[in-house]
Design a protein around this motif. Structure first.
Motif, mmCIF file in Angstrom:
data_model
loop_
_atom_site.group_PDB
_atom_site.id
_atom_site.type_symbol
_atom_site.label_atom_id
_atom_site.label_comp_id
_atom_site.label_asym_id
_atom_site.label_seq_id
_atom_site.Cartn_x
_atom_site.Cartn_y
_atom_site.Cartn_z
ATOM 1 N N SER A 1637 0.803 -1.227 0.000
ATOM 2 C CA SER A 1637 0.000 0.000 0.000
ATOM 3 C C SER A 1637 0.832 1.272 0.000
ATOM 4 O O SER A 1637 0.304 2.349 0.266
ATOM 5 N N PHE A 1638 2.116 1.185 -0.288
ATOM 6 C CA PHE A 1638 2.977 2.367 -0.218
ATOM 7 C C PHE A 1638 2.552 3.425 -1.248
ATOM 8 O O PHE A 1638 2.452 4.613 -0.934
ATOM 9 N N LYS A 1639 2.286 3.005 -2.485
ATOM 10 C CA LYS A 1639 1.973 3.971 -3.540
ATOM 11 C C LYS A 1639 0.698 4.751 -3.222
ATOM 12 O O LYS A 1639 0.639 5.980 -3.364
ATOM 13 N N GLY A 1640 -0.341 4.005 -2.784
ATOM 14 C CA GLY A 1640 -1.580 4.687 -2.454
ATOM 15 C C GLY A 1640 -1.416 5.640 -1.285
ATOM 16 O O GLY A 1640 -1.942 6.766 -1.302
ATOM 17 N N ASP A 1641 -0.659 5.225 -0.252
ATOM 18 C CA ASP A 1641 -0.451 6.100 0.898
ATOM 19 C C ASP A 1641 0.353 7.338 0.511
ATOM 20 O O ASP A 1641 0.121 8.433 1.047
ATOM 21 N N LEU A 1642 1.303 7.159 -0.391
ATOM 22 C CA LEU A 1642 2.121 8.297 -0.812
ATOM 23 C C LEU A 1642 1.261 9.336 -1.548
ATOM 24 O O LEU A 1642 1.420 10.543 -1.340
ATOM 25 N N ILE A 1643 0.331 8.851 -2.384
ATOM 26 C CA ILE A 1643 -0.569 9.786 -3.071
ATOM 27 C C ILE A 1643 -1.444 10.529 -2.064
ATOM 28 O O ILE A 1643 -1.660 11.735 -2.167
ATOM 29 N N CYS A 1644 -1.937 9.785 -1.061
ATOM 30 C CA CYS A 1644 -2.802 10.403 -0.048
ATOM 31 C C CYS A 1644 -2.058 11.449 0.774
ATOM 32 O O CYS A 1644 -2.658 12.430 1.234
ATOM 33 N N ALA A 1645 -0.762 11.225 0.982
ATOM 34 C CA ALA A 1645 0.008 12.125 1.848
ATOM 35 C C ALA A 1645 0.545 13.345 1.109
ATOM 36 O O ALA A 1645 1.211 14.189 1.719
ATOM 37 N N ALA A 1646 0.276 13.438 -0.170
ATOM 38 C CA ALA A 1646 0.751 14.612 -0.914
ATOM 39 C C ALA A 1646 0.155 15.889 -0.307
ATOM 40 O O ALA A 1646 -1.056 15.965 -0.088
ATOM 41 N N ARG A 1672 -7.282 6.950 1.047
ATOM 42 C CA ARG A 1672 -6.949 6.489 2.392
ATOM 43 C C ARG A 1672 -8.128 5.749 3.032
ATOM 44 O O ARG A 1672 -7.946 4.957 3.964
ATOM 45 N N ILE A 1673 -9.336 5.958 2.509
ATOM 46 C CA ILE A 1673 -10.519 5.309 3.089
ATOM 47 C C ILE A 1673 -10.430 3.787 2.974
ATOM 48 O O ILE A 1673 -11.021 3.070 3.774
ATOM 49 N N ARG A 1674 -9.688 3.296 2.005
ATOM 50 C CA ARG A 1674 -9.584 1.838 1.845
ATOM 51 C C ARG A 1674 -8.982 1.165 3.066
ATOM 52 O O ARG A 1674 -9.145 -0.040 3.267
ATOM 53 N N HIS A 1675 -8.264 1.922 3.900
ATOM 54 C CA HIS A 1675 -7.691 1.349 5.119
ATOM 55 C C HIS A 1675 -8.633 1.450 6.303
ATOM 56 O O HIS A 1675 -8.280 1.003 7.398
ATOM 57 N N PHE A 1676 -9.799 2.044 6.107
ATOM 58 C CA PHE A 1676 -10.669 2.323 7.254
ATOM 59 C C PHE A 1676 -11.090 1.039 7.967
ATOM 60 O O PHE A 1676 -11.090 0.975 9.202
ATOM 61 N N GLY A 1677 -11.447 0.008 7.201
ATOM 62 C CA GLY A 1677 -11.842 -1.255 7.815
ATOM 63 C C GLY A 1677 -10.731 -1.872 8.621
ATOM 64 O O GLY A 1677 -10.963 -2.430 9.717
ATOM 65 N N LYS A 1678 -9.498 -1.765 8.116
ATOM 66 C CA LYS A 1678 -8.355 -2.319 8.859
ATOM 67 C C LYS A 1678 -8.144 -1.571 10.162
ATOM 68 O O LYS A 1678 -7.897 -2.168 11.203
ATOM 69 N N TYR A 1679 -8.255 -0.238 10.130
ATOM 70 C CA TYR A 1679 -8.095 0.551 11.351
ATOM 71 C C TYR A 1679 -9.192 0.208 12.360
ATOM 72 O O TYR A 1679 -8.930 0.096 13.570
ATOM 73 N N LEU A 1680 -10.415 0.057 11.864
ATOM 74 C CA LEU A 1680 -11.527 -0.257 12.762
ATOM 75 C C LEU A 1680 -11.347 -1.630 13.398
ATOM 76 O O LEU A 1680 -11.594 -1.802 14.606
ATOM 77 N N ASN A 1681 -10.908 -2.619 12.620
ATOM 78 C CA ASN A 1681 -10.650 -3.949 13.185
ATOM 79 C C ASN A 1681 -9.551 -3.889 14.231
ATOM 80 O O ASN A 1681 -9.626 -4.564 15.266
ATOM 81 N N SER A 1682 -8.526 -3.098 13.960
ATOM 82 C CA SER A 1682 -7.425 -2.963 14.918
ATOM 83 C C SER A 1682 -7.922 -2.379 16.235
ATOM 84 O O SER A 1682 -7.554 -2.859 17.318
ATOM 85 N N CYS A 1683 -8.775 -1.364 16.163
ATOM 86 C CA CYS A 1683 -9.321 -0.769 17.386
ATOM 87 C C CYS A 1683 -10.209 -1.764 18.127
ATOM 88 O O CYS A 1683 -10.193 -1.818 19.364
ATOM 89 N N ALA A 1684 -10.974 -2.551 17.396
ATOM 90 C CA ALA A 1684 -11.832 -3.549 18.041
ATOM 91 C C ALA A 1684 -11.003 -4.603 18.755
ATOM 92 O O ALA A 1684 -11.313 -5.003 19.884
ATOM 93 N N ILE A 1685 -9.921 -5.049 18.099
ATOM 94 C CA ILE A 1685 -9.036 -6.029 18.734
ATOM 95 C C ILE A 1685 -8.395 -5.444 19.984
ATOM 96 O O ILE A 1685 -8.263 -6.111 21.023
#
Length: 1773
Positions: A1637-1646, A1672-1685
């Motif tokens: 996911s580096f390329k997508g994150d780099l675009i989001c961080a511009a 960056r929204i594509r990572h939202f589910g992963k962040y939410l799962n991490s918080c739930a765990i």
């Protein structure tokens, strides 16, 4: 033993009464002590007195919960009537008493389940519970009494409000009360939890409406000093205020003196402060909001921000509330009669499969009778499924009764055998149900099985006699002699009725005798599979059998030589006729079917006509008796039901099943007893009473018809009875879906009629069709808002019907969902298997060609088997004897056409047919490969196969093409092929049946004579095989047939069907459009060319299908023209095709104009017959799908299903829109100036009357009219119903058409939900199965309080399992592969290891292929021990991936193995392990168990060869062992010790592990900032119209910086877990991040926000530049799962998978509503003067106010609330 009422005891049994010996000794008098004990006795759990008290507290709590918000928000503290204050004080006292009673309430201990009566323990438990503190708070309002007395006038409003708010805490009492009700109800038996939960949900919904309706009123009126200023001050204080209260006409009609005093009826109904009306209208609004009705009348919120915000909040609650009702209704329906429903659904699937397999009617009838018998005895569940999962001990106890029957068999008699032998044999018995006329014993066949008659009887026959020669009755047995000695049956056995037979099959008997060492049976021969005559039990068996057969043949001889008397003949004949005295209607009488139909019509007539007549007479204020023709029909049906009741008491015979026997009861006393005990009698007794007689004296005749409506309760049972009678009398099956649809349809009619009748009685000015229209809009939750309540009575009725209608709609949705929810959420799901298998293959780097083949295999199974799991049906759904008959039907044609088996013994053929295995091969798949020798014979059931020979150049050339019923690879049954002499490939998708060599060997062992004959045929067979292989035949129906035909799989016909589908869609879209919209248009050349080109193609299609299109008949291609014509004619399509080709439009030559329709419209009208082709669209779509799949175009199945749903909605909306506008055009043409009664004129689509002829409308007008019509159509079909476009109230035809569309719309909406539910469940099957399993494992770990280290290890294992093979264990995932694919793949994987493995490296490829079938797959995590030193070596481990440390007894490493074989010397020598093995990282292994290896040696007869190998290679084995032992001994040297020191993994400094608190906090920050991005960027694009605020810019810059830091951290600091292994090296986790996911994150961080702000880019452009950051929204589910765990692991909160899904759905819904709101606002802003913003007068509002209005629109549109405060303008719709 301690007595239950001793003084030392504090627990008593739940079913006993309290003793006077109570362990609490009060100091008061004896009288007080008795009073206390009596109180404890009264308050005992599950007593009626305690229940009565809880009922009182329930109603008191409910009154408090409803009345308190009314007192706070509607009445106000100073305007509460004294009566209500008095009632409130009484309620306060009741709560005080309840708090006191809790000190004396015995309770049931959770551990012992006994009642605790000790007052000390009761008090202690109560004081330590939350209920005590809750009751203390609940009692506080009682202090209001002294406060009032003491302070009087100084008693301020704040104190009053405080007491009122405290009263609201009493809501928490409902949980206790519901628990008490549930416990009391469960005392009499288990309760339906779903139904109880549904009642609770509906009650809570009603409570929610009452409470929050009051709150809604209070918040709306909070800006007013006094909502009831009086009639003098109303106009001054309230009239011009922007509140929903002042906009509601119902309230205004009462409060505004200028309105209420000027009513035309002269009866003013003024009320300065109508509190009741305030409450009703508020609840009415909540009802619309929660149940998604949303009429959009005056109770909708105004532009006041408070009202809009609160409404949005209520709609959010409504989304989940109504969804909860639908979901729970689904659960209720699935749990009502769940056993019968499951049985019926399974039978429907079974019938569908039998139809697909073209099973003859005899087999289908047998299966039906067998399962109906099982339904009556054990709810249709097979024995193997019924006892599955029971412990062995319980199974032995259940089968103990069979031991008595076995003792009658001489061989198993206790005189010769031990009890253990007898017990074990009884476990092997299989119960079979034989329907009437079933063959139980096959004469002349080696049917090696013992049969014992448990119930029923079996008639015996011989060939030479057609009469019954003997009868086996209960407890008799047969077949012991063939079972022991392999002899053939000399008689034939047929079951005259239902018979229960206990069977001991030979395979189970043989397995038992081979695998067990029995000291009492030492005469069994595993070679000949027989018992020696030296055994006394066997000898006795032979003697008894010979005596029985001698008696039978002696009797046969007497029958032939002597004439029988009538008396003798009657001894062997049993009359099946039922002797009847008097009138009796037998269960198979067709009269029952016609009578049930008449009863349904009678019930429906009463239920429909009585409410209509009651409403009619109420409207006319005349309830006097009337005796018109309608009442004559009533009396006729009364007579019918009286006759029905008489027949049920005296004439209706019925069938019972007792002890396995079917009996028809004709005795009148039993018939009456059965009827009086049935649920029919109480209702019939009430309904048949002659209430009408009273009307002659009292009048009001129609009122006395109301009790007749109780017969409606018979309706579902009558439909079910009709279904049963159709099956019995006419053998016509009505499946469960059709039965439920009929019930649902009839109930829908009744609810619509009753609802509309009530509304019609209340609305005196509305006609009947308007009442039906209102009922439909309410019940279907469309709610246009054009018909709404006008007073308090109508409001109450609308609230009731709205709630009932929403619940009813939820029931329909739930019911329909159950019909379409065919997704098998289990391990048997095809998509789940395919996903897991492909994941496994990708993880093991299998070639793309193999992955493609396996994907094609599963797609073929799904496509050709129609989603039915044939393997599941054959092995789990059918009993073994019926499964044999079905398999014989499927395979008989193939086996009988094979010359090697066609003339064999029938028993041999029968067992051969049932031993075949089904295999599927997709097109161009290799069947016999170069690398894997064939070990069996193939029969072709369907498809075409090419046999290939290899040339010297290595090329494969086809030399033989085989078709249906051909066979190949027959030589491999007798020869062990080490190299295949030829190859085989499937030319088309093929269904083959496979005969395994080892199965064939076992079969030959049972039929030694047949085996000898087959061995004699071997030389001839080889010669024939050679000649077959050298002859090439053409593919077709016959070799010499040169008649032209089109193959159904031809590329031309596939394209042709696509062309037919295109023309059909063109016709469907253009003809209705031209007829409705193209007024005053001429017929142009382009229309003629297009239409007649389509007609020409359709005519060619008729010719092709009539004469040239071949078809498959049971896998055989039919090409004869006569049969093609007959097939086409009998299909029923021909008549529709011919009807669509009739040129009716020729009539337009004689009548070209039919005003208001001009030439093109008339011509289109006469071409409507072309729409008959629409009936074929589903078949055409299926053909196109299949064609695309065969051409290699793979469209996802769910995408196709979604596309079909959308297409159905679009086409239906188009057709309805055309008709709706055509009706408006007709009304417009036939109306005079000033009286336009049509919806189009009302919405500005007609500016003048229609003329004929006239100028045709321009393109802009045409577009506006079509879009507006389509807008109404889609809004109605999707039940949105904004209400801005509605049918004209004065147009009867528009109202009726709209009512019809409402019904269609509800059906469409329900269908869409059902299909989408099935699609979503199909999408997530694999994930759902894994999460369910993980949740169960987590719950088990918590329940057993496992150590944290062990829990972490278990969770890591499942995480690893999910990453590698989607959560499916190794052996399970291997079972998903087809046997031949699995074998080929495993050999390919482990071939490098087998080349270096002892013994196996020198074995033949055939033996290796057999070994592979026994290999299992295992996964080991880092640190797992594979085996220990000194333990027995039970498996050979092939380490495929990973590293393993070899350790000595002290745990010191001496060697690391990477991808090798472990324990081979110990395995082949059957010795203990020389060392231990521990996994270093995640290891993937293939294991071969010792028992499986020995079995393979035996089956391949290689035991001696293996022994010789060990003897010859003893030296090599000893060298290998010595090398290992030498390494272990060398560990004593210091040098070796240094080499053996295990490296400890070190975490680099600064690296942050995934489960640390800082990492979890970082993920939480990412979650919040991603959510902020998802909100702010669309908002900036749509609403920002001024310069960007500095504060917002700074927030954006901080977010950009944070995302840049996140990239840096993931590159250098954040360790990751990959495939279950921790990667802590920056080099490792950096490489993974760069690839993912580096390329997508780099675009989001511009830093686009910084650049835009500095460049002066403002307003909407600022947001558009940042739109890329939404990636960056594509990572939202992963962040939410991490918080739930994190919450699960670090806090006491437990977020299960279900809760997490609800949270995800809620967040997704909020995001979608927000984005749609922004898009809607942007469209309105771009439309300028024609947009909704101008229409809503919001152009001068702030951006926040406009956002609130947009979000409000988005929420109610997405939620289908359909209020009309905001709607799109027609110009921009």
């Amino acid at each position: 033993m301690q007595e239950p009422f001793s003084r030392s005891g504090t627990l008593i049994d739940c079913n006993t009464s309290l003793s006077t010996d109570f362990n609490y000794e009060p100091k008061n008098s004896k009288k007080d002590r008795t009073t206390l004990l009596n109180l404890l006795e009264i308050l005992k759990p599950n007593t009626k007195s305690r229940l009565s008290w809880f009922i009182i507290t329930f109603f008191v709590t409910w009154y408090n919960a409803v009345m308190t918000p009314i007192r706070i928000f509607i009445m106000g503290p100073n305007k509460v009537p004294e009566k209500i204050i008095f009632i409130g004080t009484a309620i306060d006292i009741i709560f005080v008493l309840d708090a006191i009673f809790c000190f004396y309430m015995p309770y049931i201990d959770n551990d012992t389940r006994l009642i605790v009566t000790s007052r000390t323990q009761i008090r202690k438990r109560y004081l330590n519970s939350t209920a005590f503190y809750l009751n203390i708070v609940s009692c506080v309002p009682v202090l209001e009494i002294p406060f009032t007395l003491i302070f009087g006038a100084y008693y301020n409003v704040t104190t009053v409000m405080t007491f009122e708010i405290i009263r609201m805490t009493r809501l928490l009492h409902f949980q206790v009360v519901f628990d008490e009700f549930k416990n009391f109800s469960s005392r009499k038996g288990p309760i339906n939890v779903s139904v109880f939960r549904m009642v609770v949900i509906l009650f809570c919904t009603q409570l929610f409406m009452c409470i929050f309706g009051s709150i809604y009123f209070g918040l709306s009126s909070s800006s007013v000093a006094d909502i009831c200023p009086g009639s003098n001050l109303y106009e001054e204080n309230l009239k011009d205020m922007e509140l929903w209260i002042t906009s509601d006409n119902v309230i205004v009609d009462v409060m505004d003196p200028t309105v209420c005093e000027s009513k035309q009826d002269g009866k003013p109904d003024c009320n300065d402060c109508p509190h009741v009306l305030f409450f009703l209208r508020s609840v009415y609004f909540l009802m619309q909001t929660l149940f998604t009705i949303g009429y959009g009348d005056a109770v909708v919120p105004t532009k006041l921000d408070t009202e809009v915000a609160v409404t949005c909040l209520f709609m959010l609650f409504g989304v989940f509330g109504y969804g909860l009702i639908i979901a729970n209704m689904t659960s209720v329906l699935s749990n009502i009669d769940v056993v019968n429903m499951r049985f019926r659904h399974e039978m429907d699937s079974l019938h569908l499969w039998l139809k697909f397999r073209s099973a003859p009617a005899s087999i289908s009838h047998k299966i039906d009778m067998c399962f109906h018998y099982l339904e009556r005895t054990q709810y249709g569940v097979l024995d193997q499924n019924l006892f599955e999962g029971l412990p062995n001990q319980l199974t032995r106890e259940i089968t103990k009764s069979n031991m008595v029957l076995l003792e009658r068999v001489p061989f198993i008699n206790p005189q010769y055998r031990s009890k253990t032998f007898l017990s074990n044999i009884s476990l092997a018995l299989i119960r079979r149900i034989y329907p009437p006329s079933s063959i139980v014993i096959h004469e002349g066949e080696k049917q090696r099985e013992l049969l014992i008659v448990k119930r029923g009887k079996v008639d015996l026959y011989v060939k030479s006699c057609s009469e019954v020669v003997a009868t086996l009755v209960e407890n008799d047995y047969f077949g012991d002699c063939p079972l022991l000695f392999g002899t053939s049956n000399e008689v034939k056995g047929i079951s005259p009725g239902f018979s229960e037979i206990l069977a001991l099959p030979f395979n189970k008997f043989k397995k038992f005798m081979d695998c067990s060492s029995h000291t009492d049976v030492d005469s069994w021969s595993s070679v000949s599979n027989t018992v020696s005559m030296e055994d006394p039990g066997a000898k006795k068996t032979a003697e008894v059998s010979r005596m029985q057969m001698d008696k039978i043949f002696s009797y046969v001889f007497n029958l032939k030589t002597h004439a029988r008397s009538k008396k003798v003949r009657n001894m062997f004949e049993e009359s099946a006729e039922v002797k009847v005295k008097g009138l009796r209607i037998l269960p198979k009488s067709p009269l029952l079917v016609y009578w049930d139909i008449a009863a349904i019509f009678g019930i429906m007539f009463e239920a429909v006509s009585v409410p209509i007549q009651l409403a009619t007479y109420t409207r006319s204020s005349n309830l006097a008796s009337a005796h018109g023709w309608v009442f004559s029909i009533h009396y006729a049906f009364d007579i019918l039901f009286i006759i029905d009741m008489y027949l049920r008491m005296n004439a209706y015979a019925y069938t019972t099943f007792e002890n396995g026997k079917s009996q028809t009861i004709v005795d009148i006393d039993l018939i009456r007893k059965n009827y009086f005990s049935s649920p029919w009698y109480p209702i019939d007794r009430i309904a048949v009473a002659p209430y009408d007689v009273l009307s002659f004296a009292l009048g009001h005749h129609i009122l006395f018809r109301i009790p007749k409506l109780i017969r409606v309760l018979h309706l579902p049972r009558t439909v079910s009875r009709l279904r049963t009678n159709l099956s019995i009398c006419f053998e016509r099956s009505m499946n469960e879906k059709l039965s439920s649809i009929i019930k649902m349809f009839l109930c829908s009619i009744l609810i619509i009629v009753w609802s509309s009748a009530g509304w019609n009685a209340l609305r005196l000015k509305d006609s009947g069709h308007k009442s039906v229209y209102w009922a439909l809009t309410t019940l279907t939750t469309v709610g246009y808002g054009d018909l709404t309540p006008k007073n308090a009575r109508e409001t109450i009725y609308a609230i009731f019907i709205g709630a009932v209608g929403a619940t009813f709609t939820a029931g329909i949705i739930a019911n329909v969902t159950s019909f379409f929810h065919d997704t098998d959420v289990s391990e048997d799901n095809i998509d789940h298997k395919m996903n897991c298998v492909i994941k496994f293959m990708e993880n093991h780097s299998r070639p793309l060609e193999q992955v493609k083949r396996i994907r094609e295999y599963f797609e073929y199974i799904e496509r050709e088997q129609r989603g039915i799991s044939e393997d599941k049906i054959l092995h789990k759904a059918l009993p073994d004897h019926l499964k044999s008959e079905v398999l014989m039907h499927i395979t008989h044609a193939m086996v009988s056409k094979c010359p090697h088996f066609s003339n064999r013994e029938l028993g041999f053929q029968r067992q051969l047919m049932t031993s075949l295995e089904q295999r599927f091969f997709s097109s161009r798949s290799m069947i016999i490969t170069p690398s894997l020798p064939s070990d069996g014979m193939y029969f072709i059931k369907k498809g075409t196969v090419d046999l290939l020979s290899e040339t010297k150049m290595g090329e494969s050339i086809p030399f033989r093409r085989l078709g249906v019923d051909d066979y190949f690879s027959e030589d491999s049954l007798t020869d062990h092929w080490d190299c295949n002499p030829y190859l085989a490939v499937s030319v088309t998708d093929s269904e083959l049946w496979y005969l395994n060599r080892f199965v064939f060997y076992r079969l030959v062992e049972n039929f030694l004579d047949e085996g000898a004959q087959l061995s004699k045929l071997e030389p001839i067979k080889k010669a024939n095989t050679h000649s077959r292989h050298d002859t090439t035949v053409t593919h077709g129906n016959s070799g010499g047939n040169s008649v032209f035909f089109i193959h159904p799989d031809n590329y031309f016909i596939q394209c042709w069907f696509g062309l037919i589908l295109t023309i059909t869609i063109y016709t469907m879209m253009t003809i209705p459009f031209r007829y409705a919209f193209m007024e005053n248009h001429e017929i142009t050349t382009i229309w003629l060319l297009l239409d007649y080109f389509g007609d020409f193609i359709l005519f060619l299609d008729l010719l092709i299908r009539s004469f040239f299109l071949a078809y498959y008949d049971d896998s055989h291609l039919v090409t004869e023209k006569e049969r093609i014509w007959r097939h086409y004619y009998e299909s029923g399509k021909m008549k529709w095709h011919i009807a669509s080709l009739i040129p009716i439009e020729v009539s337009a030559l004689y009548q070209p104009i039919l005003c208001p329709m001009w030439k093109l419209q008339v011509w289109s009208l006469f071409r409507m017959n072309k729409l008959f082709r629409l009936l074929e669209i589903p078949a055409l779509v299926t053909s196109v799908e299949s064609s695309l799949a065969k051409l290699g175009v793979r469209v996802p199945k769910n995408a196709i299903r979604v596309g079909k749903v959308i297409a159905v909605i679009v086409f239906s909306a188009h057709f309805i829109a055309c008709l709706f506008f055509a009706i408006a055009s007709y009304n417009q043409y036939h109306t005079t100036e000033g009286s336009h009664t049509n919806w189009a004129y009302m919405n500005g689509l007609f500016s003048k009357p229609l003329l004929c002829p006239d100028q045709h409308p321009d393109t802009r007008d045409l577009t506006r009219r079509y879009i507006a019509s389509l807008y109404w159509s889609i809004a109605t079909l999707t039940t949105v119903g904004y209400g801005d476009i509605t049918a004209h109230q004065d147009s009867v035809i528009e109202i009726l058409f709209a009512s019809f569309v409402l019904i269609i719309g509800t059906a469409t909406y329900t269908l869409v939900i059902a299909l989408l539910d099935d699609i979503v469940s199909q999408l997530d099957v694999t994930s759902s199965l894994y999460k369910t399993k993980a949740d169960k494992v987590h719950a088990y770990c918590e329940m057993e309080a496992l150590p944290d280290t062990l829990k972490s290890k278990i969770h890591a294992y499942y995480d690893n399992l999910w990453q590698r093979q989607l959560g499916v264990s190794g052996n399970k995932i291997l079972s998903f592969f087809p046997d031949y694919y699995r074998k080929e793949m495993i050999i390919d994987i482990i071939r490098p290891y087998l080349r270096n493995t002892l013994f196996l490296k020198d074995c033949s490829a055939n033996f290796i292929a057999h070994i592979v079938n026994c290999i299992s797959y295992e996964l080991y995590l880092p640190g797992d021990t594979l085996f220990h030193e000194g333990e027995r070596c039970n498996s050979l481990i092939l380490l495929y991936k990973g590293k393993v440390h070899l350790l000595n007894s002290k745990g010191v490493k001496f060697k690391t193995v990477d991808n090798g074989v472990l324990g081979e010397t110990s395995f082949f020598c059957f010795e203990p392990h020389l060392c231990s093995a521990k996994a270093v990282d995640t290891c993937q292994t293939f294991c071969l168990s010792a028992s499986d290896f020995v079995s393979c040696l035996r089956e391949n007869k290689m035991t001696e060869q293996f022994k010789e190998y060990l003897f010859k290679n003893t030296t090599q084995i000893l060298i290998l062992k010595e090398s290992v032992l030498k390494m272990i001994r060398n560990l004593k040297s210091s040098k070796m010790k240094k080499m053996a020191v295990e490296e400890k993994s070190k975490i680099p400094k600064g690296v942050i592990l995934p489960d640390t608190l800082s990492r979890c906090s970082w993920d939480a920050m990412l979650l919040l900032q991603t959510a902020f991005l998802a909100f702010i960027i669309p908002y900036q694009i749509s609403f920002m119209s001024h310069d960007t605020a500095l504060s917002l810019f700074l927030i954006d810059v901080n977010i950009d910086l944070f995302f840049l830091l996140d990239i840096y951290a993931k590159l250098n600091k954040f360790a990751v877990i990959k495939d279950g292994s921790l990667l802590s090296s920056p080099k490792d986790f950096r490489a993974i991040y760069l690839k993912s996911s580096f390329k997508g994150d780099l675009i989001c961080a511009a830093p686009v926000s910084f650049v835009a702000f500095c460049s002066g880019v403002q307003d909407t452009r600022y947001g558009l530049l940042r739109i890329t950051q939404l990636i960056r929204i594509r990572h939202f589910g992963k962040y939410l799962n991490s918080c739930a765990i994190t919450l699960n692991s670090r806090t006491s909160l437990s977020i299960s998978t279900e809760k997490l899904r609800i949270i995800q759905i809620f967040i997704i819904m909020l995001f979608l509503c927000h984005w749609f709101a922004c898009i809607f606002h942007l469209i309105g802003k771009m439309s300028k003067e024609q947009g909704w913003i101008i229409a809503d007068e919001s152009n001068n509002s702030s951006s926040g106010e406009r956002y609130l209005r947009s979000f409000y629109w988005s929420l109610y549109t997405g939620k289908l609330n359909h209020v009309t405060a905001i709607t799109p303008a027609i110009e921009t719709v």
